[in-house]
Design a protein around this motif. Structure first.
Motif, PDB file in Angstrom:
ATOM      1  N   LEU A   1       0.814  -1.209   0.000  1.00  0.00           N
ATOM      2  CA  LEU A   1       0.000   0.000   0.000  1.00  0.00           C
ATOM      3  C   LEU A   1       0.851   1.264   0.000  1.00  0.00           C
ATOM      4  CD1 LEU A   1      -2.811  -1.045   2.490  1.00  0.00           C
ATOM      5  CD2 LEU A   1      -2.930  -0.911   0.009  1.00  0.00           C
ATOM      6  N   ALA A   2       2.121   1.150   0.363  1.00  0.00           N
ATOM      7  CA  ALA A   2       3.006   2.316   0.394  1.00  0.00           C
ATOM      8  C   ALA A   2       3.566   2.653  -0.983  1.00  0.00           C
ATOM      9  CB  ALA A   2       4.144   2.084   1.367  1.00  0.00           C
ATOM     10  N   ILE A   3       3.481   1.740  -1.919  1.00  0.00           N
ATOM     11  CA  ILE A   3       4.053   1.972  -3.246  1.00  0.00           C
ATOM     12  C   ILE A   3       3.431   3.182  -3.944  1.00  0.00           C
ATOM     13  CG2 ILE A   3       4.312   0.984  -5.567  1.00  0.00           C
ATOM     14  CD1 ILE A   3       4.736  -1.739  -4.159  1.00  0.00           C
ATOM     15  N   PRO A   4       2.092   3.325  -3.995  1.00  0.00           N
ATOM     16  CA  PRO A   4       1.531   4.522  -4.637  1.00  0.00           C
ATOM     17  C   PRO A   4       1.951   5.824  -3.959  1.00  0.00           C
ATOM     18  CG  PRO A   4      -0.179   2.873  -4.346  1.00  0.00           C
ATOM     19  CD  PRO A   4       1.031   2.393  -3.616  1.00  0.00           C
ATOM     20  N   GLU A   5       2.073   5.813  -2.641  1.00  0.00           N
ATOM     21  CA  GLU A   5       2.512   7.008  -1.922  1.00  0.00           C
ATOM     22  C   GLU A   5       3.949   7.357  -2.297  1.00  0.00           C
ATOM     23  OE1 GLU A   5       0.694   8.993   0.022  1.00  0.00           O
ATOM     24  OE2 GLU A   5      -1.053   7.734  -0.340  1.00  0.00           O
ATOM     25  N   THR A   6       4.787   6.361  -2.451  1.00  0.00           N
ATOM     26  CA  THR A   6       6.180   6.584  -2.830  1.00  0.00           C
ATOM     27  C   THR A   6       6.265   7.159  -4.233  1.00  0.00           C
ATOM     28  OG1 THR A   6       6.826   4.715  -1.443  1.00  0.00           O
ATOM     29  CG2 THR A   6       8.432   5.482  -3.060  1.00  0.00           C
ATOM     30  N   ILE A   7       5.477   6.612  -5.136  1.00  0.00           N
ATOM     31  CA  ILE A   7       5.467   7.119  -6.514  1.00  0.00           C
ATOM     32  C   ILE A   7       4.988   8.568  -6.542  1.00  0.00           C
ATOM     33  CG2 ILE A   7       4.365   6.872  -8.777  1.00  0.00           C
ATOM     34  CD1 ILE A   7       4.351   3.827  -8.236  1.00  0.00           C
ATOM     35  N   ALA A   8       3.952   8.871  -5.788  1.00  0.00           N
ATOM     36  CA  ALA A   8       3.449  10.252  -5.731  1.00  0.00           C
ATOM     37  C   ALA A   8       4.500  11.195  -5.162  1.00  0.00           C
ATOM     38  CB  ALA A   8       2.174  10.309  -4.892  1.00  0.00           C
ATOM     39  N   SER A   9       5.243  10.738  -4.179  1.00  0.00           N
ATOM     40  CA  SER A   9       6.295  11.566  -3.588  1.00  0.00           C
ATOM     41  C   SER A   9       7.391  11.870  -4.607  1.00  0.00           C
ATOM     42  CB  SER A   9       6.885  10.851  -2.375  1.00  0.00           C
ATOM     43  OG  SER A   9       7.994  11.549  -1.887  1.00  0.00           O
ATOM     44  N   TYR A  10       7.831  10.853  -5.349  1.00  0.00           N
ATOM     45  CA  TYR A  10       8.853  11.066  -6.381  1.00  0.00           C
ATOM     46  C   TYR A  10       8.334  11.987  -7.484  1.00  0.00           C
ATOM     47  CZ  TYR A  10      12.089   7.653  -4.474  1.00  0.00           C
ATOM     48  OH  TYR A  10      12.958   6.990  -3.673  1.00  0.00           O
TER      49      TYR A  10
ATOM     50  N   PRO B   1     -10.583  17.894  -0.007  1.00  0.00           N
ATOM     51  CA  PRO B   1     -11.426  16.882   0.643  1.00  0.00           C
ATOM     52  C   PRO B   1     -11.892  15.764  -0.307  1.00  0.00           C
ATOM     53  CG  PRO B   1     -12.132  19.072   1.283  1.00  0.00           C
ATOM     54  CD  PRO B   1     -11.090  19.242   0.210  1.00  0.00           C
ATOM     55  N   THR B   2     -12.160  16.119  -1.555  1.00  0.00           N
ATOM     56  CA  THR B   2     -12.621  15.109  -2.514  1.00  0.00           C
ATOM     57  C   THR B   2     -11.545  14.074  -2.786  1.00  0.00           C
ATOM     58  OG1 THR B   2     -13.968  16.825  -3.550  1.00  0.00           O
ATOM     59  CG2 THR B   2     -13.631  14.802  -4.802  1.00  0.00           C
ATOM     60  N   VAL B   3     -10.335  14.543  -2.998  1.00  0.00           N
ATOM     61  CA  VAL B   3      -9.224  13.625  -3.291  1.00  0.00           C
ATOM     62  C   VAL B   3      -8.881  12.802  -2.058  1.00  0.00           C
ATOM     63  CG1 VAL B   3      -6.803  13.499  -3.983  1.00  0.00           C
ATOM     64  CG2 VAL B   3      -8.330  15.110  -5.117  1.00  0.00           C
ATOM     65  N   ILE B   4      -8.921  13.419  -0.893  1.00  0.00           N
ATOM     66  CA  ILE B   4      -8.636  12.683   0.348  1.00  0.00           C
ATOM     67  C   ILE B   4      -9.664  11.571   0.544  1.00  0.00           C
ATOM     68  CG2 ILE B   4      -8.616  12.865   2.871  1.00  0.00           C
ATOM     69  CD1 ILE B   4      -7.297  15.611   2.518  1.00  0.00           C
ATOM     70  N   ALA B   5     -10.937  11.871   0.301  1.00  0.00           N
ATOM     71  CA  ALA B   5     -11.987  10.846   0.436  1.00  0.00           C
ATOM     72  C   ALA B   5     -11.770   9.710  -0.558  1.00  0.00           C
ATOM     73  CB  ALA B   5     -13.358  11.480   0.232  1.00  0.00           C
ATOM     74  N   ALA B   6     -11.392  10.064  -1.779  1.00  0.00           N
ATOM     75  CA  ALA B   6     -11.139   9.028  -2.790  1.00  0.00           C
ATOM     76  C   ALA B   6      -9.942   8.168  -2.403  1.00  0.00           C
ATOM     77  CB  ALA B   6     -10.909   9.677  -4.152  1.00  0.00           C
ATOM     78  N   ARG B   7      -8.886   8.794  -1.895  1.00  0.00           N
ATOM     79  CA  ARG B   7      -7.702   8.032  -1.479  1.00  0.00           C
ATOM     80  C   ARG B   7      -8.029   7.091  -0.328  1.00  0.00           C
ATOM     81  NH1 ARG B   7      -3.207  11.935  -0.032  1.00  0.00           N
ATOM     82  NH2 ARG B   7      -1.991  10.043   0.149  1.00  0.00           N
ATOM     83  N   GLN B   8      -8.842   7.566   0.615  1.00  0.00           N
ATOM     84  CA  GLN B   8      -9.227   6.713   1.737  1.00  0.00           C
ATOM     85  C   GLN B   8     -10.052   5.525   1.260  1.00  0.00           C
ATOM     86  OE1 GLN B   8     -11.128   9.549   4.316  1.00  0.00           O
ATOM     87  NE2 GLN B   8      -9.235  10.031   5.397  1.00  0.00           N
ATOM     88  N   ARG B   9     -10.949   5.790   0.316  1.00  0.00           N
ATOM     89  CA  ARG B   9     -11.777   4.710  -0.234  1.00  0.00           C
ATOM     90  C   ARG B   9     -10.910   3.676  -0.955  1.00  0.00           C
ATOM     91  NH1 ARG B   9     -17.232   2.809  -0.859  1.00  0.00           N
ATOM     92  NH2 ARG B   9     -17.161   1.592  -2.750  1.00  0.00           N
ATOM     93  N   ILE B  10      -9.971   4.173  -1.751  1.00  0.00           N
ATOM     94  CA  ILE B  10      -9.079   3.266  -2.479  1.00  0.00           C
ATOM     95  C   ILE B  10      -8.237   2.447  -1.503  1.00  0.00           C
ATOM     96  CG2 ILE B  10      -7.050   3.209  -3.990  1.00  0.00           C
ATOM     97  CD1 ILE B  10      -8.354   5.572  -5.507  1.00  0.00           C
ATOM     98  N   ALA B  11      -7.720   3.087  -0.462  1.00  0.00           N
ATOM     99  CA  ALA B  11      -6.920   2.365   0.529  1.00  0.00           C
ATOM    100  C   ALA B  11      -7.753   1.293   1.233  1.00  0.00           C
ATOM    101  CB  ALA B  11      -6.346   3.345   1.549  1.00  0.00           C
ATOM    102  N   LYS B  12      -8.993   1.625   1.543  1.00  0.00           N
ATOM    103  CA  LYS B  12      -9.884   0.669   2.204  1.00  0.00           C
ATOM    104  C   LYS B  12     -10.133  -0.538   1.299  1.00  0.00           C
ATOM    105  CE  LYS B  12     -14.592   0.455   4.039  1.00  0.00           C
ATOM    106  NZ  LYS B  12     -15.829   1.207   4.209  1.00  0.00           N
ATOM    107  N   GLU B  13     -10.443  -0.270   0.035  1.00  0.00           N
ATOM    108  CA  GLU B  13     -10.705  -1.363  -0.911  1.00  0.00           C
ATOM    109  C   GLU B  13      -9.432  -2.167  -1.187  1.00  0.00           C
ATOM    110  OE1 GLU B  13     -13.750  -2.283  -1.842  1.00  0.00           O
ATOM    111  OE2 GLU B  13     -14.488  -0.648  -0.625  1.00  0.00           O
TER     112      GLU B  13
END
Length: 105
Positions: free
Chosen positions: A35-44, A67-79
């Motif tokens: 789950l950390a891979i997308p965060e790492t890619i976004a950071s780079y 808020p919209t993007v944060i909600a979407a990211r949380q949903r994606i992380a949950k799924e």
């Protein structure tokens, strides 16, 4: 002008290498690592864009923190967590079947 900036960003992204990850089988990876891979890619990506244009980098940062993007990211992380758990269960079933049916343990 916009096309040349996009080309520069693409070239920077292609030249930026991700750090080597320890050699592990996908079956041995921890769910949090996957789950950390997308965060790492976004950071780079953010770092690369920041080198080219700090204004665009700030815009991307503001967009990601909306808020919209944060909600979407949380949903994606949950799924993704649900899928990861189901994948781990599937691997365990395959291992069990391999040991009992094929190897006869």
């Amino acid at each position: 002008m916009l096309q040349s900036r996009a080309l520069v960003i693409a070239l920077i992204l292609l030249s930026t290498t991700l750090p080597e990850v320890q050699s592990k089988s996908i079956f041995e990876k921890d769910r949090r690592e996957l789950l950390a891979i997308p965060e790492t890619i976004a950071s780079y990506f953010h770092e690369a864009v920041n080198k080219v244009s700090p204004k665009v980098s700030q815009f991307l940062l503001d967009t990601v923190q909306s808020p919209t993007v944060i909600a979407a990211r949380q949903r994606i992380a949950k799924e993704a967590t649900k899928v990861s758990i189901m994948f781990e269960q599937l691997i365990e079933k395959i291992k069990t079947m391999w040991y009992t049916k094929v190897l006869g343990y």
